[in-house]
Design a protein around this motif. Structure first.
Motif, mmCIF file in Angstrom:
data_model
loop_
_atom_site.group_PDB
_atom_site.id
_atom_site.type_symbol
_atom_site.label_atom_id
_atom_site.label_comp_id
_atom_site.label_asym_id
_atom_site.label_seq_id
_atom_site.Cartn_x
_atom_site.Cartn_y
_atom_site.Cartn_z
ATOM 1 N N THR A 97 10.426 -23.050 -21.627
ATOM 2 C CA THR A 97 11.215 -21.906 -22.076
ATOM 3 C C THR A 97 12.245 -21.512 -21.025
ATOM 4 O OG1 THR A 97 11.079 -19.630 -22.933
ATOM 5 C CG2 THR A 97 9.600 -20.189 -21.131
ATOM 6 N N THR A 98 13.329 -20.945 -21.491
ATOM 7 C CA THR A 98 14.232 -20.238 -20.590
ATOM 8 C C THR A 98 13.651 -18.848 -20.362
ATOM 9 O OG1 THR A 98 15.591 -19.174 -22.300
ATOM 10 C CG2 THR A 98 16.165 -21.447 -21.694
ATOM 11 N N LEU A 99 14.178 -18.145 -19.387
ATOM 12 C CA LEU A 99 13.769 -16.762 -19.167
ATOM 13 C C LEU A 99 14.897 -16.025 -18.457
ATOM 14 C CD1 LEU A 99 11.604 -14.516 -19.249
ATOM 15 C CD2 LEU A 99 10.820 -15.327 -17.005
ATOM 16 N N THR A 100 15.381 -14.984 -19.090
ATOM 17 C CA THR A 100 16.378 -14.103 -18.474
ATOM 18 C C THR A 100 15.900 -12.676 -18.670
ATOM 19 O OG1 THR A 100 18.156 -15.666 -18.974
ATOM 20 C CG2 THR A 100 18.812 -13.417 -18.433
ATOM 21 N N VAL A 108 21.267 -9.000 -22.933
ATOM 22 C CA VAL A 108 20.501 -10.200 -22.618
ATOM 23 C C VAL A 108 20.317 -10.944 -23.935
ATOM 24 C CG1 VAL A 108 18.410 -11.144 -21.568
ATOM 25 C CG2 VAL A 108 19.274 -8.922 -20.813
ATOM 26 N N CYS A 109 20.642 -12.240 -23.959
ATOM 27 C CA CYS A 109 20.626 -12.955 -25.235
ATOM 28 C C CYS A 109 20.277 -14.424 -25.048
ATOM 29 C CB CYS A 109 21.986 -12.837 -25.932
ATOM 30 S SG CYS A 109 23.360 -13.517 -24.970
ATOM 31 N N SER A 110 19.818 -15.048 -26.115
ATOM 32 C CA SER A 110 19.566 -16.484 -26.117
ATOM 33 C C SER A 110 20.847 -17.220 -26.470
ATOM 34 C CB SER A 110 18.454 -16.826 -27.117
ATOM 35 O OG SER A 110 18.841 -16.475 -28.437
ATOM 36 N N ASP A 111 20.830 -18.546 -26.277
ATOM 37 C CA ASP A 111 22.055 -19.305 -26.526
ATOM 38 C C ASP A 111 22.364 -19.449 -28.008
ATOM 39 O OD1 ASP A 111 20.004 -21.109 -27.122
ATOM 40 O OD2 ASP A 111 21.077 -22.835 -26.326
ATOM 41 N N GLY A 112 21.462 -18.983 -28.862
ATOM 42 C CA GLY A 112 21.768 -18.945 -30.294
ATOM 43 C C GLY A 112 22.951 -18.040 -30.601
ATOM 44 N N LEU A 113 23.219 -17.083 -29.712
ATOM 45 C CA LEU A 113 24.408 -16.238 -29.842
ATOM 46 C C LEU A 113 25.608 -16.881 -29.140
ATOM 47 C CD1 LEU A 113 25.758 -13.487 -30.622
ATOM 48 C CD2 LEU A 113 25.074 -12.694 -28.342
ATOM 49 N N ARG A 163 21.397 -15.843 -21.401
ATOM 50 C CA ARG A 163 22.392 -15.186 -20.548
ATOM 51 C C ARG A 163 22.197 -13.679 -20.484
ATOM 52 N NH1 ARG A 163 28.122 -18.112 -22.344
ATOM 53 N NH2 ARG A 163 27.601 -20.216 -21.581
ATOM 54 N N ALA A 164 22.792 -13.098 -19.436
ATOM 55 C CA ALA A 164 22.896 -11.644 -19.320
ATOM 56 C C ALA A 164 24.360 -11.300 -19.055
ATOM 57 C CB ALA A 164 22.015 -11.114 -18.194
ATOM 58 N N TYR A 165 24.811 -10.223 -19.706
ATOM 59 C CA TYR A 165 26.181 -9.742 -19.564
ATOM 60 C C TYR A 165 26.169 -8.263 -19.204
ATOM 61 C CZ TYR A 165 27.862 -13.871 -22.237
ATOM 62 O OH TYR A 165 28.158 -15.128 -22.666
ATOM 63 N N LEU A 166 27.231 -7.847 -18.534
ATOM 64 C CA LEU A 166 27.458 -6.436 -18.236
ATOM 65 C C LEU A 166 28.783 -6.013 -18.856
ATOM 66 C CD1 LEU A 166 27.245 -3.698 -16.689
ATOM 67 C CD2 LEU A 166 28.241 -4.895 -14.712
ATOM 68 N N LEU A 167 28.754 -4.945 -19.639
ATOM 69 C CA LEU A 167 29.968 -4.322 -20.158
ATOM 70 C C LEU A 167 30.193 -3.048 -19.352
ATOM 71 C CD1 LEU A 167 32.188 -4.410 -22.403
ATOM 72 C CD2 LEU A 167 30.718 -2.858 -23.703
ATOM 73 N N ARG A 168 31.268 -3.024 -18.562
ATOM 74 C CA ARG A 168 31.566 -1.886 -17.696
ATOM 75 C C ARG A 168 33.055 -1.541 -17.824
ATOM 76 N NH1 ARG A 168 29.676 -2.246 -11.572
ATOM 77 N NH2 ARG A 168 27.711 -1.524 -12.504
ATOM 78 N N ASP A 169 33.323 -0.302 -18.165
ATOM 79 C CA ASP A 169 34.707 0.176 -18.299
ATOM 80 C C ASP A 169 35.517 -0.720 -19.230
ATOM 81 O OD1 ASP A 169 34.148 2.223 -16.488
ATOM 82 O OD2 ASP A 169 34.698 0.973 -14.765
ATOM 83 N N GLU A 178 35.273 -3.883 -19.776
ATOM 84 C CA GLU A 178 35.363 -5.284 -19.372
ATOM 85 C C GLU A 178 33.975 -5.923 -19.440
ATOM 86 O OE1 GLU A 178 38.091 -7.064 -18.565
ATOM 87 O OE2 GLU A 178 39.315 -5.304 -19.080
ATOM 88 N N LEU A 179 33.933 -7.165 -19.954
ATOM 89 C CA LEU A 179 32.669 -7.890 -20.072
ATOM 90 C C LEU A 179 32.546 -8.905 -18.948
ATOM 91 C CD1 LEU A 179 30.153 -8.264 -21.930
ATOM 92 C CD2 LEU A 179 31.391 -10.182 -22.977
ATOM 93 N N PHE A 180 31.406 -8.875 -18.242
ATOM 94 C CA PHE A 180 31.148 -9.792 -17.133
ATOM 95 C C PHE A 180 29.847 -10.545 -17.404
ATOM 96 C CE2 PHE A 180 33.200 -5.946 -15.571
ATOM 97 C CZ PHE A 180 34.307 -6.449 -14.891
ATOM 98 N N ARG A 181 29.894 -11.871 -17.299
ATOM 99 C CA ARG A 181 28.643 -12.631 -17.386
ATOM 100 C C ARG A 181 28.001 -12.595 -16.002
ATOM 101 N NH1 ARG A 181 28.165 -19.004 -18.253
ATOM 102 N NH2 ARG A 181 30.042 -18.657 -19.512
ATOM 103 N N ILE A 182 26.749 -12.200 -15.916
ATOM 104 C CA ILE A 182 26.091 -12.030 -14.618
ATOM 105 C C ILE A 182 25.020 -13.087 -14.370
ATOM 106 C CG2 ILE A 182 26.613 -9.570 -14.491
ATOM 107 C CD1 ILE A 182 23.751 -8.978 -15.376
ATOM 108 N N THR A 183 24.962 -14.100 -15.223
ATOM 109 C CA THR A 183 24.072 -15.238 -15.008
ATOM 110 C C THR A 183 24.897 -16.524 -15.029
ATOM 111 O OG1 THR A 183 23.604 -15.320 -17.396
ATOM 112 C CG2 THR A 183 22.007 -14.181 -15.990
ATOM 113 N N HIS A 184 24.318 -17.566 -14.471
ATOM 114 C CA HIS A 184 24.959 -18.877 -14.433
ATOM 115 C C HIS A 184 24.044 -19.853 -15.149
ATOM 116 C CE1 HIS A 184 27.951 -21.627 -12.783
ATOM 117 N NE2 HIS A 184 26.968 -22.462 -12.462
#
Length: 358
Positions: free
Chosen positions: A208-211, A298-303, A229-235, A237-243
């Motif tokens: 399994t993946t785990l985020t 936080v989402c799976s790659d299905g999105l 993946r995990a993303y941050l929406l701030r002001d 702007e959307l930032f991906r915070i995982t690699h």
């Protein structure tokens, strides 16, 4: 052939005589001639190019064993190996930078002052089988402290993802501070790894993946392995915070693929790292600053395989429950080729003041 003394050669290539003697011993840069009587080393002018390359790579901090490999490769392959090495250095530096920033704040008292802001999480989660998969192997969880998505694979993918998230849920009731949260999270992930191995029965085909994000009251600790993946929406702007820990992302990092080529690559589904039944893997661990008004996804790659980041940004608005369902519906409208799970959380000021101490 023109000979250069070790002193002249060292000056020309910017390596010290001491370093040249070491590289001789390691078979990295052998002298062209050694005087049989005095043992004095002489170098050929033609060796300067290799010596300068060694000096440059050492200034980058590359280990000597890797320099030995790189110097033995054709120029094109050597360039790819250097690009891959530097991508790893940048990723490791980013992790250390985040930790250093936290330690500065913690030691200066900034982290303790931030807790007086009394921020908290509001959250919602939704998971769906999609239109193609026979079952849902994702697990999504949202609680007052923990936000997590795991995407299982293989014959026992569903039990594997559930076991990974369940191992982290114990942190909901733990007492901890920002100062020790990464240690606790690392221990919990180790337990998750063991639980996945048990669920997998030792099979390399199951994992399994785990985020996940763990809330401390002023910061969010991130653990990540795989391509959820995990993303941050701030002001706005959307930032991906995982690699992504995937084969195609590794090829992108090394410059062997463009992001556009990766979308149709035959190995785009293959993971480079995951929690699996046959081997241990090291996840990414980071500590992130949180601000009032931040929204996390936080989402799976299905999105993310079927919905572009810009579209995700546009959909990350409005009511939490509506947002998670809208994101899942968008993935299904794009074909629903995989299970899809979304957890969305807001960092907010509490609606009620804390109860006074008794």
């Amino acid at each position: 052939m023109e000979w250069m003394t070790i002193g002249a050669f060292a000056k020309a290539c910017r390596l010290s005589p001491k370093a040249l003697r070491l590289y001789d011993e390691l078979d990295l840069l052998k002298p062209a001639r050694v005087d049989p009587d005095t043992g004095y080393r002489y170098y050929a002018v033609e060796q300067l190019e290799r010596a300068r390359l060694v000096a440059w790579l050492r200034r980058l901090g590359m280990p000597l064993a890797l320099i030995h490999e790189v110097c033995g490769l054709p120029a094109g392959q050597a360039a790819r190996e250097l690009r891959a090495y530097w991508a790893r250095v940048e990723a490791e530096t980013a992790v250390r930078r985040d930790l250093a920033a936290f330690l500065v704040d913690h030691l200066s008292g900034e982290s303790r002052r931030e807790t007086t802001k009394m921020l908290e999480l509001r959250y919602a989660a939704h998971s769906d089988r999609g239109h193609v998969r026979p079952s849902n192997q994702d697990t999504a969880y949202a609680g007052r402290r923990l936000l997590a998505v795991a995407d299982g694979f293989g014959p026992a993918g569903a039990p594997a993802s559930a076991a990974a998230v369940e191992a982290l849920k114990s942190l909901e009731d733990e007492e901890f501070s920002a100062g020790n949260v990464l240690n606790l999270l690392e221990d919990a992930v180790r337990s998750a790894d063991e639980a996945v191995r048990e669920a997998a029965g030792g099979s390399a085909e199951v994992g399994t993946t785990l985020t996940a994000l763990l809330w401390t009251g002023s910061r969010l600790a991130l653990v990540h392995i795989g391509d959820s993946r995990a993303y941050l929406l701030r002001d706005g702007e959307l930032f991906r915070i995982t690699h992504d820990h995937s084969v195609v992302q590794s090829l992108i990092d090394e410059g062997r693929l463009t992001p556009e080529e990766a979308e149709s690559h035959p190995q785009r589904m293959l993971l480079a790292k995951a929690l699996s039944g046959d081997r241990a893997a090291t996840p990414d661990l980071k500590l992130r600053e949180a601000r009032d008004g931040d929204r996390y996804l936080v989402c799976s790659d299905g999105l993310t395989r079927v919905v572009a980041d810009e579209r995700i940004r546009a959909l990350l608005s409005g009511d939490l429950e509506d947002t998670v369902r809208t994101l899942v519906e968008e993935a299904n409208a794009a074909g629903g080729t995989d299970n899809v799970s979304c957890v969305v959380a807001d960092v907010v000021s509490p609606t009620r003041p804390p109860a006074p101490d008794s």
